[in-house]
Design an enzyme around this catalytic site. Structure first.
Site, short mmCIF file in Angstrom:
data_model
loop_
_atom_site.label_atom_id
_atom_site.label_comp_id
_atom_site.label_asym_id
_atom_site.label_seq_id
_atom_site.Cartn_x
_atom_site.Cartn_y
_atom_site.Cartn_z
CG ASN A 23 34.66 44.62 30.44
OD1 ASN A 23 33.59 44.08 30.77
ND2 ASN A 23 35.68 43.94 29.98
NE ARG A 93 36.92 39.62 39.11
CZ ARG A 93 37.30 39.20 40.31
NH1 ARG A 93 36.55 38.33 40.97
NH2 ARG A 93 38.40 39.66 40.88
N PRO A 124 40.62 36.61 43.15
CG PRO A 124 42.88 37.06 43.45
CD PRO A 124 41.92 36.30 42.57
CB ILE A 125 38.18 41.08 45.83
CG1 ILE A 125 37.79 40.59 47.22
CG2 ILE A 125 37.28 40.46 44.78
CD1 ILE A 125 36.45 41.18 47.68
CG ASP A 126 44.57 40.31 46.81
OD1 ASP A 126 43.97 39.79 45.84
OD2 ASP A 126 45.75 40.72 46.72
CD GLN A 127 46.63 44.03 45.30
OE1 GLN A 127 47.12 45.17 45.28
NE2 GLN A 127 47.04 43.10 46.14
CG ASP A 307 38.66 40.24 28.31
OD1 ASP A 307 38.21 41.29 28.78
OD2 ASP A 307 39.03 39.28 29.02
NE ARG A 399 28.13 37.36 32.05
CZ ARG A 399 29.15 37.16 32.89
NH1 ARG A 399 29.64 35.95 33.06
NH2 ARG A 399 29.70 38.17 33.55
#
Ligand code: EPZ
Length: 430
Positions: A23, A93, A124-127, A307, A399
């Site tokens: 990440n 993502r 969501p990706i609003d932030q 995670d 992945r």
């Protein structure tokens, strides 16, 4: 397609070397777009998510030169495209980090909404959008779910995140690094990979302070230069093998780690009666019996990582007594429980809570990976179960885990990767 075939019951003994943090790598690779110089990135994990990010970079016009399995040189001077199609973003993502990076370098980005693990409901990706708009960009969602962000000049701004979001914190940092003036992100995420990205950008000449706290200050600079940077060890990969050793029993030295990043995981294992010894860059796990039950609530860093939730659930499924897991980050991250009950686990899920009645043994069964960390949990379950466990959908595990079979075999696990063949045609199923 492949599957993993595990014959359970072996205790684990020896040393496992941890790879670079997935990440962190997924944030640092797109950040290389922010300079026209060459960035040499070391200790990068050899996993499929990173390969897709390299592919997106190349499609945008950057040159990605592998030096060895874990080192790459990225030259973004010839980046001339600003669109990332769904064909590429559907895989992961983190592809949305190219919005912040392209916006930060060119003032424009057209990136299809991402795919990624399904934890119930929309992710969501609003932030992210809130941050881009406060920095002065215009964001519209076009047909084919393309996020179109444009700005003549990004201007530093105060941004208070409504929810602690790793992705939004990273995307705003990428866009703000070269904005005019000061950006202050409040209620920022504090994960180790946020700090690693800030350190990478500062090595390129950015001026970012406070990463790792909930207030990050970014003084925009006009140019960033190339650098050489080594990615931090993967906190979640390390935690996964710590739990595997605790559950299977034995003594395993988890090497190439930053113990401070693992404190919440260590604390939980100690609470379960597992012996944990910390060294400068490694952690020794010793376990020889059934763990004790304990309760877990997942939280943003420095709390117990979401995670690690599927993995610790496997340990608790064979613990003495009853344990409760509260998943506070994602709406529904218990899909793997059904697979675990096929192996004899006794777990009841109610919304964001799971009640785990410890059992003496799990029994091998054919199971599948529903997502990356659920797949790792199925592997741990196979290690501790009696008999044979076959884990399908290994593509999810690939992945985020570099050479999971090799690493586990090196400490005595009976695990192998075999192709899935069509029983009629005897041809490998692709
Ligand atoms: C990152 O996802 C990680 N992925 C995830 O790890 C991890 O589970 C998650 O952070 C939490 O630690 C990568 O780093 C590539 P968030 P991200 O934004 O950034 C809500 C793995 O296994 N939210 O911190 O998508 C969201 O719905 C993966 O390596 C909004 O409401 O997570 C969630 O409830 C799986 N609006 C919470 O915030 C937004 O705009 C945390 O999400 C963004 C997020």
């Amino acid at each position: 397609m492949d599957k993993l075939v595990i014959n359970g019951g072996n205790t684990l003994h020896g040393k496992i070397d941890i790879s670079g943090a997935k990440n962190a790598a997924l944030a640092i690779v797109p950040a290389a777009i922010l300079t026209c110089d060459v960035c040499r990135i070391e200790n990068i994990p050899n996993i499929s998510d990173v390969s897709i990010m390299f592919r997106i970079l190349s499609e945008l016009g950057a040159s990605v030169r592998p030096i060895d399995a874990n080192t790459v040189e990225i030259d973004s001077r010839n980046v001339q495209f600003f669109t990332v199609p769904y064909e590429l973003t559907k895989h992961l993502r983190a592809s949305y980090y190219f919005i912040g990076a392209l916006l930060g370098r060119f003032g424009k980005a057209r990136v299809a909404m991402p795919g990624g693990c399904n934890f119930g409901g929309v992710r969501p990706i609003d932030q992210h959008v809130k941050g881009f708009e406060l920095l002065g960009s215009k964001v519209t969602i076009e047909e084919n779910a393309i996020v179109n962000a444009v700005s003549d000049q990004l201007i530093g701004s105060a941004i208070y995140l409504d929810t602690v979001s790793v992705g939004a914190t990273i995307n705003i940092m990428l866009a703000a690094a070269r904005a005019k003036g000061l950006t202050v992100i409040e209620n920022a995420a504090k994960e180790p990979h946020i700090v690693d990205l800030a350190n990478f950008l500062n090595t390129m000449g950015a001026d970012i302070r406070g990463a790792g706290t909930d207030v990050i200050k970014i003084h925009g600079v006009s140019e960033l230069h190339g650098c050489t940077y080594s990615i931090i060890p993967d906190q979640i990969e390390a935690g996964t093998y710590m739990v595997a050793a605790a559950a299977a029993g034995g003594d395993v030295l988890i090497n190439n780690v930053i113990p401070k990043h693992l404190e919440s995981i260590t604390a939980k294992l100690v609470e379960c009666g597992v012996e944990v010894e910390e060294f400068d860059e490694s952690i020794l796990i010793k376990s020889d019996g059934r763990p004790r039950h304990c309760n877990v609530k997942t939280m943003p860093h420095p709390g117990f990582p979401t995670d690690m939730q599927p993995q610790i659930a496997v340990l608790l499924s064979i613990a003495e007594g009853t344990s409760i897991i509260n998943e506070s980050v994602w709406d529904s991250r218990f899909r793997y429980v059904e697979q675990l009950t096929h192996m004899g686990a006794s777990i009841k899920v109610d919304g964001k809570m799971a009640v785990i009645q410890g059992v003496e043994h799990l029994k091998g069964a054919p199971v599948k990976a529903d997502d990356l960390r659920a797949g790792a949990a199925m592997v741990i379950a196979g290690l501790v179960a009696s008999g044979t466990t076959e884990v399908e959908n290994v593509v999810y595990i690939d992945r985020g885990y570099e050479d999971i079979v090799g690493k586990l075999r090196s400490v005595g696990a009976d695990i192998q990767r075999v192709p899935i063949v069509d029983p009629d045609t005897r041809v490998r199923v692709s």
